[in-house]
Design an enzyme around this catalytic site. Sequence first.
Site, PDB file in Angstrom:
ATOM      1  N   ALA A  82       0.814  -1.214   0.000  1.00  0.00           N
ATOM      2  CA  ALA A  82       0.000   0.000   0.000  1.00  0.00           C
ATOM      3  C   ALA A  82       0.848   1.264   0.000  1.00  0.00           C
ATOM      4  CB  ALA A  82      -0.930  -0.004   1.210  1.00  0.00           C
ATOM      5  N   CYS A  83       2.024   1.206   0.556  1.00  0.00           N
ATOM      6  CA  CYS A  83       2.853   2.412   0.648  1.00  0.00           C
ATOM      7  C   CYS A  83       3.921   2.461  -0.436  1.00  0.00           C
ATOM      8  CB  CYS A  83       3.478   2.523   2.029  1.00  0.00           C
ATOM      9  SG  CYS A  83       4.328   1.045   2.546  1.00  0.00           S
TER      10      CYS A  83
END
Length: 72
Positions: A11-12
């Site tokens: 996600a990052c």
Amino acid sequence: MPRIAASTGSACHAGGRAPSPVLRAMGLSDDRALSAVRLSVGRWTTGDEVDRAAGLLAAAAGALTARSGSAG
């Protein structure tokens, strides 16, 4: 319209072709990190929706395996 939505990497980590530093820090090899699929659930996601997504992913993986097995 897609039946499920998924992303690659973590996600990052967005964009790029390098393995996610987060997945590498978790101990995944470059190959594994580059082939990771990320699914997210929300507050209102039901168990049936999770089961349906798991079934669709399993079917897709089976189709890819069958296709790669018949290619060579």
